[in-house]
Write a protein that holds these residues in place. Sequence first.
Motif, PDB file in Angstrom:
ATOM      1  N   PHE A 279     -38.501-151.889 -61.958  1.00  0.00           N
ATOM      2  CA  PHE A 279     -39.909-151.486 -61.876  1.00  0.00           C
ATOM      3  C   PHE A 279     -40.831-152.548 -62.472  1.00  0.00           C
ATOM      4  CE2 PHE A 279     -38.429-147.306 -60.703  1.00  0.00           C
ATOM      5  CZ  PHE A 279     -39.478-146.777 -59.960  1.00  0.00           C
ATOM      6  N   VAL A 280     -40.390-153.199 -63.554  1.00  0.00           N
ATOM      7  CA  VAL A 280     -41.220-154.247 -64.148  1.00  0.00           C
ATOM      8  C   VAL A 280     -41.377-155.410 -63.168  1.00  0.00           C
ATOM      9  CG1 VAL A 280     -41.343-155.988 -65.976  1.00  0.00           C
ATOM     10  CG2 VAL A 280     -40.706-153.640 -66.542  1.00  0.00           C
ATOM     11  N   VAL A 281     -40.270-155.813 -62.530  1.00  0.00           N
ATOM     12  CA  VAL A 281     -40.347-156.907 -61.569  1.00  0.00           C
ATOM     13  C   VAL A 281     -41.192-156.498 -60.372  1.00  0.00           C
ATOM     14  CG1 VAL A 281     -39.027-158.373 -60.001  1.00  0.00           C
ATOM     15  CG2 VAL A 281     -38.162-157.920 -62.298  1.00  0.00           C
ATOM     16  N   ALA A 282     -41.002-155.271 -59.876  1.00  0.00           N
ATOM     17  CA  ALA A 282     -41.794-154.787 -58.741  1.00  0.00           C
ATOM     18  C   ALA A 282     -43.278-154.743 -59.093  1.00  0.00           C
ATOM     19  CB  ALA A 282     -41.303-153.407 -58.309  1.00  0.00           C
ATOM     20  N   ALA A 283     -43.604-154.274 -60.308  1.00  0.00           N
ATOM     21  CA  ALA A 283     -45.004-154.224 -60.739  1.00  0.00           C
ATOM     22  C   ALA A 283     -45.587-155.626 -60.872  1.00  0.00           C
ATOM     23  CB  ALA A 283     -45.118-153.469 -62.064  1.00  0.00           C
ATOM     24  N   THR A 284     -44.780-156.559 -61.379  1.00  0.00           N
ATOM     25  CA  THR A 284     -45.250-157.941 -61.516  1.00  0.00           C
ATOM     26  C   THR A 284     -45.618-158.531 -60.156  1.00  0.00           C
ATOM     27  OG1 THR A 284     -43.878-158.273 -63.493  1.00  0.00           O
ATOM     28  CG2 THR A 284     -44.628-160.249 -62.328  1.00  0.00           C
ATOM     29  N   ARG A 285     -44.745-158.333 -59.163  1.00  0.00           N
ATOM     30  CA  ARG A 285     -45.029-158.837 -57.812  1.00  0.00           C
ATOM     31  C   ARG A 285     -46.300-158.175 -57.258  1.00  0.00           C
ATOM     32  NH1 ARG A 285     -41.369-161.567 -59.417  1.00  0.00           N
ATOM     33  NH2 ARG A 285     -39.394-162.044 -58.359  1.00  0.00           N
ATOM     34  N   ILE A 310     -46.908-157.147 -69.509  1.00  0.00           N
ATOM     35  CA  ILE A 310     -46.772-155.717 -69.216  1.00  0.00           C
ATOM     36  C   ILE A 310     -46.304-154.960 -70.456  1.00  0.00           C
ATOM     37  CG2 ILE A 310     -45.543-154.003 -67.830  1.00  0.00           C
ATOM     38  CD1 ILE A 310     -45.503-155.952 -65.546  1.00  0.00           C
ATOM     39  N   GLY A 311     -47.106-153.989 -70.888  1.00  0.00           N
ATOM     40  CA  GLY A 311     -46.741-153.141 -72.011  1.00  0.00           C
ATOM     41  C   GLY A 311     -45.802-152.038 -71.560  1.00  0.00           C
ATOM     42  N   ILE A 312     -44.802-151.728 -72.385  1.00  0.00           N
ATOM     43  CA  ILE A 312     -43.838-150.671 -72.104  1.00  0.00           C
ATOM     44  C   ILE A 312     -44.017-149.590 -73.170  1.00  0.00           C
ATOM     45  CG2 ILE A 312     -41.414-150.075 -71.810  1.00  0.00           C
ATOM     46  CD1 ILE A 312     -42.446-151.970 -69.697  1.00  0.00           C
ATOM     47  N   ALA A 313     -44.464-148.411 -72.763  1.00  0.00           N
ATOM     48  CA  ALA A 313     -44.682-147.325 -73.726  1.00  0.00           C
ATOM     49  C   ALA A 313     -43.343-146.859 -74.291  1.00  0.00           C
ATOM     50  CB  ALA A 313     -45.407-146.169 -73.049  1.00  0.00           C
ATOM     51  N   VAL A 314     -43.231-146.856 -75.605  1.00  0.00           N
ATOM     52  CA  VAL A 314     -41.990-146.504 -76.300  1.00  0.00           C
ATOM     53  C   VAL A 314     -42.295-145.430 -77.340  1.00  0.00           C
ATOM     54  CG1 VAL A 314     -40.132-147.344 -77.782  1.00  0.00           C
ATOM     55  CG2 VAL A 314     -41.016-148.802 -75.968  1.00  0.00           C
ATOM     56  N   THR A 328     -44.052-161.755 -67.630  1.00  0.00           N
ATOM     57  CA  THR A 328     -42.975-161.147 -66.833  1.00  0.00           C
ATOM     58  C   THR A 328     -42.774-161.879 -65.515  1.00  0.00           C
ATOM     59  OG1 THR A 328     -44.555-159.567 -65.857  1.00  0.00           O
ATOM     60  CG2 THR A 328     -43.369-158.878 -67.851  1.00  0.00           C
ATOM     61  N   GLY A 329     -43.764-162.649 -65.075  1.00  0.00           N
ATOM     62  CA  GLY A 329     -43.594-163.409 -63.845  1.00  0.00           C
ATOM     63  C   GLY A 329     -42.554-164.500 -63.967  1.00  0.00           C
ATOM     64  N   ASN A 330     -42.222-164.885 -65.184  1.00  0.00           N
ATOM     65  CA  ASN A 330     -41.228-165.938 -65.415  1.00  0.00           C
ATOM     66  C   ASN A 330     -39.951-165.383 -66.039  1.00  0.00           C
ATOM     67  OD1 ASN A 330     -42.991-168.037 -64.533  1.00  0.00           O
ATOM     68  ND2 ASN A 330     -44.032-167.963 -66.516  1.00  0.00           N
ATOM     69  N   ALA A 331     -39.767-164.071 -66.017  1.00  0.00           N
ATOM     70  CA  ALA A 331     -38.612-163.446 -66.665  1.00  0.00           C
ATOM     71  C   ALA A 331     -37.662-162.859 -65.622  1.00  0.00           C
ATOM     72  CB  ALA A 331     -39.071-162.348 -67.627  1.00  0.00           C
ATOM     73  N   SER A 332     -36.369-162.945 -65.911  1.00  0.00           N
ATOM     74  CA  SER A 332     -35.363-162.339 -65.049  1.00  0.00           C
ATOM     75  C   SER A 332     -35.209-160.864 -65.403  1.00  0.00           C
ATOM     76  CB  SER A 332     -34.017-163.046 -65.222  1.00  0.00           C
ATOM     77  OG  SER A 332     -33.515-162.814 -66.538  1.00  0.00           O
ATOM     78  N   PHE A 428     -51.365-151.021 -53.941  1.00  0.00           N
ATOM     79  CA  PHE A 428     -50.549-151.476 -55.068  1.00  0.00           C
ATOM     80  C   PHE A 428     -49.352-150.549 -55.256  1.00  0.00           C
ATOM     81  CE2 PHE A 428     -49.466-151.109 -59.572  1.00  0.00           C
ATOM     82  CZ  PHE A 428     -49.260-152.430 -59.934  1.00  0.00           C
ATOM     83  N   LEU A 429     -49.595-149.241 -55.233  1.00  0.00           N
ATOM     84  CA  LEU A 429     -48.516-148.282 -55.438  1.00  0.00           C
ATOM     85  C   LEU A 429     -47.530-148.319 -54.271  1.00  0.00           C
ATOM     86  CD1 LEU A 429     -47.835-146.418 -57.728  1.00  0.00           C
ATOM     87  CD2 LEU A 429     -49.034-144.563 -56.575  1.00  0.00           C
ATOM     88  N   VAL A 430     -48.039-148.511 -53.055  1.00  0.00           N
ATOM     89  CA  VAL A 430     -47.158-148.636 -51.893  1.00  0.00           C
ATOM     90  C   VAL A 430     -46.276-149.876 -52.014  1.00  0.00           C
ATOM     91  CG1 VAL A 430     -47.120-149.092 -49.404  1.00  0.00           C
ATOM     92  CG2 VAL A 430     -48.618-147.314 -50.320  1.00  0.00           C
ATOM     93  N   ALA A 431     -46.831-150.975 -52.546  1.00  0.00           N
ATOM     94  CA  ALA A 431     -46.051-152.199 -52.724  1.00  0.00           C
ATOM     95  C   ALA A 431     -44.881-151.961 -53.684  1.00  0.00           C
ATOM     96  CB  ALA A 431     -46.950-153.323 -53.248  1.00  0.00           C
TER      97      ALA A 431
END
Length: 446
Positions: A279-285, A310-314, A328-332, A428-431
């Motif tokens: 989801f993080v990678v999908a959101a980044t794209r 990207i913040g992750i609620a914890v 996150t654009g440069n993270a695996s 955006f959500l469809v992507a």
Amino acid sequence: MSAEQTPIQVPQLPESVADATVVALHRKPGDAVRRDELIAELETDKVVLEVNAPADGTLVDLAVAEGDTVHADDVLGHLGPAPAQAAEEAPAAGEHVEPEPDPASAEADEADAGDEGPEPEPVADAGSPPPPSPAVRRLLQEAGLSEDQVRGTGPDGRIQREDVERAQLAAGSGVGGKGDDTSRRPAADDAGRDSARAAAGAEPPAGGPRAAGERGTERVPMSRLRARIAERLLEAKQSTAMLTTFNEIDMSQAMALRGRYKDRFEQTHGIKLGFMGLFVVAATRALQRFPVINAALDGEEIVYHHYTDIGIAVSSPRGLVVPVLRDTGNASIADIERRIRDFAERAGSGKLDIDELRGGTFTITNGGVFGSLFSTPIVNPPQSAILGMHAIQERPVAVDGEVVIRPMMYVALSYDHRLVDGADAVQFLVAIKEAIEDPARLVLDV
């Protein structure tokens, strides 16, 4: 203050933090302490700061109590010479300051102690270990553990955060979620569940169970973090034109991908493969395709960010915190999963750094780990949008004219309608939906 005494001071607070609250004092006057030993815990509206002893010595006094408000450089107490050093210095002074103890009393004390053997440390208490701090007591209550179920490794056997977490892991219910069965609970992936279950949720009621029929009330002060959360949520509701759009995602392909590669992924990277990384990678794209979602309003100007943080609620014992995954654009996916796990573990023990909670251009929250099926997350200002993930639930859906059972997840995007148009929000959500339903898109970037 004597020349031999060293002040124990409040460290420099972050730029945006004015003061802190003393939430726990781990030593008392007269205790022998070692350099870097934990003396006190201070709570700000973002993190818990630890104050350690600046040197070996004896804690002479404490100028504060639990619950007091302190500022940067305030003196918490004073550290005097270590007991051995003080004993060596006493004859050199050449004067009799304190009367010698009564030999008869000393012999009586030795006789009393003789039944239990010699004491290894002169400062140790022959009785029970010191009680845990309020923060640790809260962790014990949340974990459903009593003090006698946890072996303390702190000074004089005092129970510390790490001891509670270790006991939780042994019981299969601590950080890491090793006791969870993904096949039995498809509603949450390992990484997402771990991140939100870092310490079993928010603050519990202060009081214990009540007798049947008892009608009492109890007032407890809000923690600084809870007060800050309340302030920011109210600010978000009052200062943004918030709107939410929804969609649903067929998780079949993502679950098949995870099932196919999870063992090899863990062997290669030393971390479990969860859905949060996808989801993080999908959101980044998607943020790169729709930069207005990644932007922010500043007065009458729009600030476009050429990066994705990207913040992750914890969830933590003190409340919700949002550590930020930088660039996150440069993270695996492996790097993202590893950083999320690290955030979850350190949020549970209150060891997140203040800089890790700053900034962020977008936020993801996963209420599904607690069973939430549908919700409207609140935007985290000054960001313009937040993505809400929910529980995966098998539901009948129509596919190619036939009704089939698929693992489905509702997703929600709340956004500031002053900046983001509905068309951008929906696309955006469809992507994100298309990327998760066909993970090959994440590799091909299409």
